[in-house]
Motif scaffolding. Structure first.
Motif, PDB file in Angstrom:
ATOM      1  N   ILE A 109      -7.325 130.541  25.271  1.00  0.00           N
ATOM      2  CA  ILE A 109      -8.680 129.998  25.179  1.00  0.00           C
ATOM      3  C   ILE A 109      -8.863 129.482  23.754  1.00  0.00           C
ATOM      4  O   ILE A 109      -8.614 130.218  22.781  1.00  0.00           O
ATOM      5  CB  ILE A 109      -9.742 131.067  25.497  1.00  0.00           C
ATOM      6  CG1 ILE A 109      -9.496 131.659  26.880  1.00  0.00           C
ATOM      7  CG2 ILE A 109     -11.142 130.482  25.408  1.00  0.00           C
ATOM      8  CD1 ILE A 109     -10.379 132.847  27.198  1.00  0.00           C
TER       9      ILE A 109
ATOM     10  N   VAL B 287     -14.941 129.208  30.824  1.00  0.00           N
ATOM     11  CA  VAL B 287     -15.203 128.191  29.794  1.00  0.00           C
ATOM     12  C   VAL B 287     -16.676 127.819  29.739  1.00  0.00           C
ATOM     13  O   VAL B 287     -17.222 127.524  28.672  1.00  0.00           O
ATOM     14  CB  VAL B 287     -14.323 126.940  30.012  1.00  0.00           C
ATOM     15  CG1 VAL B 287     -12.861 127.264  29.816  1.00  0.00           C
ATOM     16  CG2 VAL B 287     -14.541 126.325  31.393  1.00  0.00           C
TER      17      VAL B 287
ATOM     18  N   SER C 282     -18.121 120.052  32.953  1.00  0.00           N
ATOM     19  CA  SER C 282     -17.004 120.964  33.141  1.00  0.00           C
ATOM     20  C   SER C 282     -16.010 120.339  34.105  1.00  0.00           C
ATOM     21  O   SER C 282     -16.392 119.509  34.934  1.00  0.00           O
ATOM     22  CB  SER C 282     -17.473 122.319  33.695  1.00  0.00           C
ATOM     23  OG  SER C 282     -18.430 122.911  32.840  1.00  0.00           O
TER      24      SER C 282
ATOM     25  N   ILE D 133     -21.498 129.355  22.497  1.00  0.00           N
ATOM     26  CA  ILE D 133     -21.482 128.508  21.303  1.00  0.00           C
ATOM     27  C   ILE D 133     -22.808 127.785  21.149  1.00  0.00           C
ATOM     28  O   ILE D 133     -23.372 127.692  20.042  1.00  0.00           O
ATOM     29  CB  ILE D 133     -20.308 127.518  21.369  1.00  0.00           C
ATOM     30  CG1 ILE D 133     -18.978 128.281  21.324  1.00  0.00           C
ATOM     31  CG2 ILE D 133     -20.385 126.513  20.228  1.00  0.00           C
ATOM     32  CD1 ILE D 133     -17.757 127.410  21.527  1.00  0.00           C
TER      33      ILE D 133
ATOM     34  N   SER E  37     -16.283 133.278  16.691  1.00  0.00           N
ATOM     35  CA  SER E  37     -14.873 132.969  16.941  1.00  0.00           C
ATOM     36  C   SER E  37     -14.200 134.108  17.698  1.00  0.00           C
ATOM     37  O   SER E  37     -13.438 133.887  18.644  1.00  0.00           O
ATOM     38  CB  SER E  37     -14.152 132.706  15.622  1.00  0.00           C
ATOM     39  OG  SER E  37     -12.769 132.530  15.832  1.00  0.00           O
TER      40      SER E  37
ATOM     41  N   ALA F 162     -19.573 122.161  24.974  1.00  0.00           N
ATOM     42  CA  ALA F 162     -20.678 122.809  24.256  1.00  0.00           C
ATOM     43  C   ALA F 162     -21.368 121.741  23.412  1.00  0.00           C
ATOM     44  O   ALA F 162     -20.746 121.142  22.529  1.00  0.00           O
ATOM     45  CB  ALA F 162     -20.146 123.935  23.374  1.00  0.00           C
TER      46      ALA F 162
ATOM     47  N   TYR G 165     -12.030 123.063  31.379  1.00  0.00           N
ATOM     48  CA  TYR G 165     -12.733 122.798  30.132  1.00  0.00           C
ATOM     49  C   TYR G 165     -14.233 122.716  30.382  1.00  0.00           C
ATOM     50  O   TYR G 165     -14.686 122.491  31.503  1.00  0.00           O
ATOM     51  CB  TYR G 165     -12.244 121.504  29.477  1.00  0.00           C
ATOM     52  CG  TYR G 165     -12.501 120.255  30.280  1.00  0.00           C
ATOM     53  CD1 TYR G 165     -13.758 119.642  30.308  1.00  0.00           C
ATOM     54  CD2 TYR G 165     -11.489 119.668  31.017  1.00  0.00           C
ATOM     55  CE1 TYR G 165     -13.984 118.495  31.048  1.00  0.00           C
ATOM     56  CE2 TYR G 165     -11.704 118.518  31.758  1.00  0.00           C
ATOM     57  CZ  TYR G 165     -12.954 117.939  31.769  1.00  0.00           C
ATOM     58  OH  TYR G 165     -13.188 116.806  32.503  1.00  0.00           O
TER      59      TYR G 165
ATOM     60  N   LYS H  21     -18.298 130.583  27.727  1.00  0.00           N
ATOM     61  CA  LYS H  21     -17.981 130.460  26.310  1.00  0.00           C
ATOM     62  C   LYS H  21     -18.743 129.291  25.681  1.00  0.00           C
ATOM     63  O   LYS H  21     -19.231 129.391  24.547  1.00  0.00           O
ATOM     64  CB  LYS H  21     -16.480 130.253  26.120  1.00  0.00           C
ATOM     65  CG  LYS H  21     -15.594 131.382  26.656  1.00  0.00           C
ATOM     66  CD  LYS H  21     -15.754 132.656  25.886  1.00  0.00           C
ATOM     67  CE  LYS H  21     -14.742 133.702  26.356  1.00  0.00           C
ATOM     68  NZ  LYS H  21     -14.909 134.995  25.673  1.00  0.00           N
ATOM     69  N   ALA H  22     -18.853 128.183  26.429  1.00  0.00           N
ATOM     70  CA  ALA H  22     -19.588 127.027  25.902  1.00  0.00           C
ATOM     71  C   ALA H  22     -21.056 127.371  25.692  1.00  0.00           C
ATOM     72  O   ALA H  22     -21.675 126.970  24.701  1.00  0.00           O
ATOM     73  CB  ALA H  22     -19.453 125.833  26.852  1.00  0.00           C
TER      74      ALA H  22
ATOM     75  N   ILE I 219     -15.154 134.164  21.299  1.00  0.00           N
ATOM     76  CA  ILE I 219     -14.597 133.069  22.109  1.00  0.00           C
ATOM     77  C   ILE I 219     -13.112 133.268  22.365  1.00  0.00           C
ATOM     78  O   ILE I 219     -12.651 133.192  23.513  1.00  0.00           O
ATOM     79  CB  ILE I 219     -14.837 131.710  21.417  1.00  0.00           C
ATOM     80  CG1 ILE I 219     -16.341 131.462  21.230  1.00  0.00           C
ATOM     81  CG2 ILE I 219     -14.217 130.580  22.244  1.00  0.00           C
ATOM     82  CD1 ILE I 219     -17.145 131.456  22.504  1.00  0.00           C
TER      83      ILE I 219
ATOM     84  N   VAL J 267     -14.586 123.557  25.001  1.00  0.00           N
ATOM     85  CA  VAL J 267     -14.053 124.909  25.223  1.00  0.00           C
ATOM     86  C   VAL J 267     -12.999 124.808  26.321  1.00  0.00           C
ATOM     87  O   VAL J 267     -13.304 124.365  27.433  1.00  0.00           O
ATOM     88  CB  VAL J 267     -15.164 125.892  25.623  1.00  0.00           C
ATOM     89  CG1 VAL J 267     -14.581 127.294  25.805  1.00  0.00           C
ATOM     90  CG2 VAL J 267     -16.261 125.914  24.571  1.00  0.00           C
TER      91      VAL J 267
ATOM     92  N   VAL K 295     -11.052 126.202  21.171  1.00  0.00           N
ATOM     93  CA  VAL K 295     -12.153 125.237  21.059  1.00  0.00           C
ATOM     94  C   VAL K 295     -11.696 124.107  20.158  1.00  0.00           C
ATOM     95  O   VAL K 295     -11.090 124.349  19.106  1.00  0.00           O
ATOM     96  CB  VAL K 295     -13.418 125.908  20.482  1.00  0.00           C
ATOM     97  CG1 VAL K 295     -14.551 124.884  20.362  1.00  0.00           C
ATOM     98  CG2 VAL K 295     -13.852 127.078  21.355  1.00  0.00           C
TER      99      VAL K 295
END
Length: 603
Positions: free
Chosen positions: A212, A53, A254, A60, A190, A277, A274, A56-57, A193, A287, A214
């Motif tokens: 996963i 996560v 996080s 973004i 997208s 972002a 989590y 991924k954050a 992610i 995320v 958002v």
């Protein structure tokens, strides 16, 4: 009346022994290993999810920064030209066209001057009739400051993809002359992610696959493997992990959240994580990754099933081997038993086979030899145990003398300092032998306070200069007490020198730098850290981040840099204190300078 004697056949005893010795340890070992594997796998899964996560954050954030910088660069180029007329120049139009051509994610670039005609470059196939004008108008209405505005995702009517707007004002001579707006496709980010292939929510839950997604600051899905959830704009606040993020996204970057989720009447034990972002000052996205714990740890259940099957097979093998082995063992014993009965009956001429007598004689000789050896070993062990007991009793007496008559703070403080010191020692890579010495030294570091008057130790206010000078004698007093015990030699540095400073301004010897043993440097930092973070009668303890920052400020004067950083790493790793450290914005009024000074005096 004598109680009846219970007898068991050797055959059964051998079989039972084989089962107990072989099968039970196998079962226990398999069960314990599977339990340990479950814990380790859960830990690995937690680390994987938090890393996932966070990654991924960051993707973004980098996406938003990239296209935000694009808008700002266009705005800045107009500002640098210092001429609003450049907006409708061929050069500007050419540049916008090049941007659009080079980056497929950019769907439209729009510059609207305060006075004059607007300039827009866009992909006609991406928008429906009048759709771009509506998006631009809504974004422009929300732009009220010179800061970059990032708009909420909007669904495009032509292909169903989502796009995001970014806008910035253009100012010349402190006057807004134009607005730059870009429309950026979210299709690629997208997919990066949540995955390329859409998957229905029912399928995700039934298969126990990792999910996963958002959400925005309302808990509404922005990206999700099931596009229908995004289209429905349904808040996902029924999930505990979403609520956890909504409650803490401004304070915790996080987090890990084990929770129970109910989907269509079925409860699922979930493990999730989590990360936040941050897209500028006006938007945060959460995320979130989660998975059914049973599915994530399925290999452990399989391991336990295999353990039972292997144990059952081993039980059958043990039964067969036990029967054969018991017969081989019992036949010679039966022969010896019959011969012994005849001799007991008076038949002294009875003899057993030479080989049998020789084996029994060897067994007896071996047993006697073993007994002699064991007796020697026991004597040595008794001597070693006596010596260890003398050390133990001496240590216990010293500890009892130091603790008797003192308040709970003294005892609790020493135990906490010992735990903190051990955590620092592990972070520094000390051996287990050195860590044990460090632990005992830290436990005894304030033993000299036994010789300090209680009126000073328990004073509910700051010490006077005269009282402080008396308090400063406790290292020498502790050294004098403990140096009388030879076995305490390795523990003396931490007791005697834990108030020395690396700049030579400490006591009792005024040592500096490398003259101070590492043991003493560690106990010194641990001692002060504990004193800073607990409540005193005359001051309230600091929060963790305040205490660490305060201790760091003394690096190079009071404390060694490596030791302080080891303390910080120990705190961050959760080895000092309980649970995961959470930085929550609480008002905390504490005079840190006075607290640190008092901590040095009292500790």
């Amino acid at each position: 009346m004598p109680l009846p004697t219970f007898k068991i056949k050797l055959l059964y005893l051998v079989i039972l022994t084989l089962l107990l010795v072989g099968l039970v340890p196998l079962l226990l070992t398999g069960w314990l290993l599977s339990g340990r594997s479950a814990r380790e796998l859960r830990s690995v899964e937690n680390r994987y999810q938090i890393q996932l996560v966070q990654e991924k954050a960051r993707q973004i954030e980098m996406f938003a920064q990239r296209y935000g910088d694009l808008v700002l660069s266009v705005a800045n180029s107009i500002q640098l030209a210092n001429d609003p007329q450049i907006i409708n120049s061929p050069a500007t139009e050419k540049r916008l066209g090049q941007i659009l051509q080079s980056d497929p994610n950019v769907l439209a670039l729009y510059i609207k001057p305060v006075n004059g005609e607007s300039l827009s470059i866009f992909r006609r196939e991406a928008f429906g009739t009048g759709e771009l004008e509506t998006i631009i108008s809504d974004t422009g209405a929300k732009l009220t400051t010179q800061e970059l505005l990032i708009g909420q995702p909007v669904k495009l009517s032509v292909n169903g993809d989502y796009a995001m707007t970014m806008a910035s004002q253009v100012t010349i001579a402190d006057r807004t002359v134009a607005t730059v707006i870009s429309v950026v496709s979210l299709k690629d980010i997208s997919r990066n992610i949540v995955g390329v292939n859409p998957t229905a929510e029912d399928q995700l839950w039934q298969a126990g696959l990792p999910i996963i997604f958002v959400v925005d600051q309302n808990g509404t899905a922005i990206f999700h493997p099931d596009p229908s959830l995004v289209d429905a704009k349904r808040p996902l606040t029924s999930l505990k992990i979403v609520n956890e993020w909504l409650e803490s996204n401004s304070q915790i970057q996080s987090g890990l959240v084990p929770f129970t989720a109910n989907y269509k009447g079925t409860e699922h034990q979930m493990i999730g994580a989590y990360s936040t972002a941050m897209l500028g000052k006006n938007m945060n996205l959460g995320v979130i990754a989660m998975q059914d714990e049973a599915k994530a740890l399925a290999s452990v259940s399989e391991m336990r099933w295999q353990t039972w099957m292997i144990s059952l097979a081993f039980a059958m093998l043990a039964l067969i081997v036990g029967v054969i082995s018991a017969r081989l063992l019992t036949n010679p014993i039966y022969s010896l038993s019959e011969a012994a009965k005849k001799i007991a009956g008076g038949d002294l001429t009875t003899r057993v086979a030479t080989s049998s007598i020789a084996e029994i004689g060897t067994l007896g000789s071996s047993f006697n030899s073993m007994t002699d050896e064991l007796q020697g070993y026991i004597a040595k062990l008794a001597n070693a145990a006596r010596e260890n007991r003398e050390l133990f009793v001496g240590t216990v007496k010293a500890l009892a003398a130091a603790i008797d008559g003192k308040d709970k703070y003294t005892r609790g403080h020493s135990e906490r300092v010992a735990r903190i010191s051990v955590a620092i020692g592990r972070q520094l890579g000390l051996s287990e032998d050195e860590i044990e010495k460090l632990r005992i030294s830290a436990l005894l570091h304030d033993i000299g306070k036994i010789a300090i008057d209680d009126s000073i130790l328990k004073k509910p206010a700051a010490l006077t200069d005269e009282e402080y000078e008396i308090m400063k004698t406790h290292p020498q007093k502790g050294y004098k007490i403990m140096s009388q015990i030879p076995a305490m030699k390795d523990f003396l540095p931490g007791m005697y020198m834990h108030h020395e400073m690396v700049n030579g301004q400490g006591y009792p010897q005024g040592l500096k730098g490398d003259e101070i043993p590492l043991q003493a440097k560690i106990v010194s930092v641990a001692d002060t850290f504990d004193a800073m973070t607990i409540d005193r009668p005359y001051s309230k303890g600091m929060l963790l981040d305040e205490a660490l920052e305060r201790i760091r400020s003394f690096v190079g004067t009071r404390y060694d840099a490596e030791v302080v950083e080891a303390l910080v790493r120990g705190c961050m790793a959760g080895e000092i204190g309980q649970g995961v450290v959470r930085y929550i914005a609480n008002t905390h009024e504490a005079a840190t300078k006075d607290s640190a000074a008092n901590a040095q005096k009292v500790a």
